[in-house]
Design an enzyme around this catalytic site. Structure first.
Site, mmCIF file in Angstrom:
data_model
loop_
_atom_site.group_PDB
_atom_site.id
_atom_site.type_symbol
_atom_site.label_atom_id
_atom_site.label_comp_id
_atom_site.label_asym_id
_atom_site.label_seq_id
_atom_site.Cartn_x
_atom_site.Cartn_y
_atom_site.Cartn_z
ATOM 1 N N LEU B 130 1.011 -1.186 0.123
ATOM 2 C CA LEU B 130 -0.307 0.303 -0.416
ATOM 3 C C LEU B 130 1.059 1.527 0.124
ATOM 4 C CD1 LEU B 130 -2.877 -1.586 2.610
ATOM 5 C CD2 LEU B 130 -3.488 -0.310 0.421
ATOM 6 N N ARG B 162 6.922 6.905 -13.615
ATOM 7 C CA ARG B 162 5.895 8.249 -14.791
ATOM 8 C C ARG B 162 6.356 9.365 -14.464
ATOM 9 N NH1 ARG B 162 0.933 6.760 -14.331
ATOM 10 N NH2 ARG B 162 0.159 4.882 -13.080
ATOM 11 N N ASN B 179 1.904 0.731 -17.075
ATOM 12 C CA ASN B 179 2.439 1.167 -16.681
ATOM 13 C C ASN B 179 3.521 0.314 -15.458
ATOM 14 O OD1 ASN B 179 3.979 3.624 -14.661
ATOM 15 N ND2 ASN B 179 3.138 2.872 -12.579
ATOM 16 N N SER B 203 1.777 -1.727 -6.876
ATOM 17 C CA SER B 203 1.241 -2.716 -8.157
ATOM 18 C C SER B 203 0.329 -3.579 -6.904
ATOM 19 C CB SER B 203 2.803 -3.510 -8.593
ATOM 20 O OG SER B 203 3.371 -4.222 -6.954
#
Lengths: 296, 296
Positions: B130, B162, B179, B203
């Site tokens: 998380l 990113r 991504n 992920s």
């Protein structure tokens, strides 16, 4: 030496290189008989913590960390401008492209440290030219020479990357641009990791190559142009692609029905009559040595 | 030691690390007083050519090159199946995804050679969990420990990537998947280059992580789960994102209105009460040592 289509392809590899028992030449990195284990390393780090040394990350804020300009320049291009020439304010949320809530994370082991470890400077050697111009051969020769010197290099080949990262891309104009853009971004990550990254791909459009140059710090993008006339490349036609393109079975083939834009200000030009791939690679090595990339 | 939200963040870095004059510890790579120059290396390669040793590339065909299984396994995943368990027939045109006319290029310096050079095995350490679970802190601590041991590691951080490669992607479901896919592909290239690649990203979906695992040879994808309860992460909320998500200002936030799928068979679980990031990183180091990744 094997002569093909006007150039000589060298026999690069001594057989021992393909045996698992191969030991690398002791010219770059040494094996120490008494390696420091990770346990003593962790103890060392714990000691660093206890003595209250400067923290890189404290409560997700950074205490005005100042790095060398070199490191900062690279970080600035990687970090989309969060890092400035001196001092860093990190921990800032930003909007980047289509992404929001992106935070630039800094880590205490940076490019400078990796360079010291590898005794080299990471950079991108971008080999551009027509299909059949000898890009891959020069890339391999360069890779081999660097390895023999104990330097870490990695080849990003246009075709090979299409097997993975760029598997979703075809050869229409926007896909070719995206292919090059992604390889440029990956090459930049490799250079930041300290690796001498050899990108070998046709990359026919000047704007695409320039875009890859623009994301790297000045001097770290080394454009190598394989200056081989179309008729020479077509006469070689090692992959049989020119024949297919002439027969109309491949559309938009560079040099046939799609343009190749010759670099205007590239760092190195390798002429058709420039010798074997090894000799051409030597010219690139000379540049790397002169510019200080072969040391930390 | 700085305590935040129930875990301790260490002060990782000795001040000297940030000075340009810093010399890396002489535990991994050595500086040789009389380095072999690239000129003598080229002479050596020329000699190899003249003596007619085995050619890696001759007239764009390969003479049934046999490599170790380890190298071949990796190449097989990189080369989309062109490389098999023993012997290779290269020089074959193929259709891959949306690409045609793709030829897999082989080079005489491969993964095995780079491993020997670096005295380590390239792999992917995939840290999942998380937001606020401490992924980046563990990644940094691991990076630092590896550096102190003279090992080359590189962090691919979900947020950082990113800023470049994945700049075109947002946070909708397909963009998140893309991504992760791209980071997985890049991580694989780094591992193939011999680097210990630390990928640190939420992920949240099992299928996306499993897809990244699937493109690597068995054992080279090391999944590390940050097993920290949502309430602990939310209490930390270092980036203030949970607050925004609870207020409805961020949609599809993992743990709030988007699921996190706990790994079922990951290699390492790091519990909330597992100690400082350094101590958690030590568990990963222990795994790496046990599996032989810290040697060639």
């Amino acid at each position: 030496m094997v002569a093909i289509g006007g150039i000589s392809l060298p026999r690069f590899v001594a057989p021992s290189l393909h045996r698992q028992s191969f030991s690398p030449p002791a010219i770059g990195f040494a094996r120490f008989p008494n390696r420091i284990s990770y346990r003593s390393t962790v103890a060392l780090l714990d000691e660093v913590e206890k003595t209250g040394s400067r923290a890189a990350i404290v409560n997700r804020k950074v205490d005005g960390l100042v790095k060398s300009d070199c490191e900062t320049d690279f970080d600035a291009t990687l970090g989309n401008g969060h890092a400035r020439n001196s001092g860093k304010i990190l921990g800032v949320l930003s909007t980047v492209g289509n992404s929001t809530n992106i935070k630039w994370h800094e880590c205490s082991v940076g490019k400078i440290e990796r360079q010291s470890l590898l005794e080299q400077k990471g950079c991108v050697i971008w080999i551009t030219g027509l299909s059949g111009s000898g890009k891959s051969c020069v890339a391999c020769a360069l890779n081999q020479i660097l390895y023999k010197m104990g330097k870490l290099a990695y080849i990003l080949d246009g075709d090979n990357v299409r097997h993975g990262l760029n598997r979703d891309l075809g050869f229409k104009a926007e896909d070719r641009a995206e292919n090059i853009k992604r390889i440029g971004e990956v090459a930049k990550l490799f250079a930041h990791a300290g690796v001498i990254c050899i990108a070998s791909l046709i990359s026919p459009y000047r704007r695409d190559r320039d875009a890859c140059r623009a994301i790297l710090p000045d001097g770290y993008f080394i454009e190598v142009f394989m200056d081989v006339p179309l008729e020479v490349c077509e006469a070689r036609d090692a992959k049989g692609l020119y024949k297919l393109a002439r027969a109309g079975k491949i559309k938009g083939f560079t040099g046939i029905d799609d343009p190749y834009e010759v670099p205007l200000n590239c760092e190195i030009v390798l002429k058709n009559n420039g010798g074997s791939p090894c000799e051409m690679a030597e010219k690139v090595m000379s540049y790397l040595e002169q510019k200080g990339f072969l040391q930390a």
